[in-house]
Write an enzyme that holds these catalytic residues in place. Structure first.
Site, short mmCIF file in Angstrom:
data_model
loop_
_atom_site.label_atom_id
_atom_site.label_comp_id
_atom_site.label_asym_id
_atom_site.label_seq_id
_atom_site.Cartn_x
_atom_site.Cartn_y
_atom_site.Cartn_z
CD GLU A 1 -2.91 1.04 2.38
OE1 GLU A 1 -3.82 1.89 2.42
OE2 GLU A 1 -2.69 0.22 3.29
CB ILE B 1 -2.45 6.73 9.36
CG1 ILE B 1 -1.68 6.86 10.68
CG2 ILE B 1 -2.25 5.36 8.70
CD1 ILE B 1 -1.98 8.10 11.48
CG HIS C 1 -3.97 6.19 0.75
ND1 HIS C 1 -4.09 6.87 1.93
CD2 HIS C 1 -4.09 4.86 1.06
CE1 HIS C 1 -4.27 6.00 2.93
NE2 HIS C 1 -4.28 4.79 2.42
CG HIS D 1 -8.86 2.00 2.52
ND1 HIS D 1 -8.73 3.17 1.79
CD2 HIS D 1 -7.66 1.79 3.11
CE1 HIS D 1 -7.51 3.64 1.93
NE2 HIS D 1 -6.85 2.82 2.74
CG ASP E 1 -6.66 -0.52 6.85
OD1 ASP E 1 -5.51 -0.88 6.54
OD2 ASP E 1 -6.99 0.67 6.98
#
Length: 392
Positions: free
Chosen positions: A136, A147, A201, A222, A280
């Site tokens: 990721e 994060i 992201h 996600h 996750d």
């Protein structure tokens, strides 16, 4: 659960299940015979007198859960311990909670950390339950970093690319990236190396996501979290994911990352064959600890919420068994649909639909038995039990 003779399950044995989810529908009572790690037959009727694993009266037997995004467990964060031992502890912690196949996930980090995992990946792939790896990052959009450590987000350099592409030879591995932050040739290189590519992201427009899907991007990481949102004139990553049938979408079903209304919208748009339950999960799963360090930042667990010093969500404190239970409660779907999103759909995303995610002759005997209260009774990987039923 009881075994109706005094010996442990041999190479060939039969599970007597009051209810069976076969990957498509609920059936039962059923008899599932396993031989040499594969499902030999699925039948109905009276069980034979020996070699039977009899499940409790309220038990459901289902294909084992497949989690394509698991950062840690058992006190281990993969970034901190990118080793065979670290992978094994993560896998074992989640197997006790229903996951029989997973992609241990490395979040954005230094080049040498990626290389360390790449060096042990072929050996770690032999650990029962490891289906591949999930990288990721590091090619994320800083505007949607979540994060992830901003200082390590970057377009991969030559060393990064060499290490990342090596995972294409390690099972069914994947990479999450922001398509708008890389060239189309880089996406082509990763797919050509044997990796699945997922958008995440990302601050991409819907048009950019469509173009990425045209190049072979097949996933969205996600859904709703750390991505451009759906609005009236700018559908963003969320709108593109909900609209494009080519894209599988992982979703964190903990009631914290995504509002239940958004969860229900997602399942109506993507259906049980396009939406995948993911955890996750972070290292506190399987421990009594209430905090850990993530690349030097203290992450606190308050209730079921993991947050960094600035309040940013830092992964999830979630298991696949909990995700299935939450899907039934929050999405309002049938148990069979929740089970499919935890097994059959991720198996299909990974290209494993002819081996995993169903209980049928010829499929690998990766199975879970759980109670009507969504408590794990036992798991099997290639027909081998974990003895989870003996846990306190």
């Amino acid at each position: 659960m009881k075994i109706m003779d005094d010996s442990p399950p041999p190479t060939g044995f039969t599970i007597a299940a009051p209810q069976l989810f076969d990957g498509t529908a609920m059936r039962g009572p059923a008899l599932v015979t396993i031989s040499c790690g594969l499902i030999e037959s699925v039948g109905f009727g009276d069980p034979p007198s020996r070699g039977i694993t009899a499940l409790p009266a309220d038990a459901i037997l289902a294909p084992g859960f497949i989690d394509i995004q698991v950062n840690g467990g058992g006190g281990v964060l993969l970034n901190d311990e990118p080793s065979e031992a670290g992978v094994r502890r993560i896998v074992e912690a989640h197997r006790k909670r229903g996951t029989t196949g997973c992609l241990p996930t490395l979040i954005t980090d230094r080049t040498d950390v990626i290389e360390r995992l790449a060096a042990v990946a072929p050996a770690a792939l032999q650990i029962p339950g490891v289906l591949g790896f999930h990288l990721e990052g590091p090619a994320l959009n800083k505007a949607r970093k979540g994060i992830h450590l901003e200082s390590e987000i970057r377009v991969p350099n030559e060393r990064d690319l060499a290490a990342i592409k090596s995972f294409g030879r390690c099972g069914h591995s994947m990479v999450t990236l922001a398509p708008e932050c890389v060239t189309t040739s880089l996406i082509d290189d990763l797919i050509g190396a044997g990796l699945r590519v997922s958008a995440g992201h990302s601050d991409a427009t819907a048009t950019q996501i469509k173009r990425a899907a045209d190049r072979g991007v097949t996933g969205v990481t996600h859904l709703f979290n750390a991505m451009s949102q759906l609005s009236s004139r700018d559908p963003g990553v969320v709108g593109a994911a909900l609209d494009d049938e080519r894209l599988f979408a992982g979703i964190i079903c903990d009631g914290l990352h995504v509002d239940p209304i958004s969860l229900r919208v997602a399942v109506r748009c993507k259906g049980r064959d396009g939406l995948m339950l993911v955890t996750d999960a972070m290292p506190l799963v399987g421990t009594d600890q209430r905090h850990f360090l993530l690349q030097g930042r203290r992450i606190l667990l308050q209730g079921d919420r993991l947050t960094g010093p600035d309040g940013t969500l830092a992964g999830a404190h979630l298991t696949m068994m909990q995700a299935v239970r939450n899907a039934v409660a929050l999405l309002g779907v049938a148990v069979a649909d929740a089970l499919r999103m935890a097994s059959r759909t991720p198996a299909t995303f990974l290209g494993l639909e002819s081996q995993l995610g169903a209980i049928a002759p010829g499929y690998r005997a990766d199975l879970i038995a759980f109670s009507s209260k969504f408590e794990v009774i036992e798991t099997w990987v290639a027909g081998q039990p974990s003895l989870a039923s003996s846990m306190p």
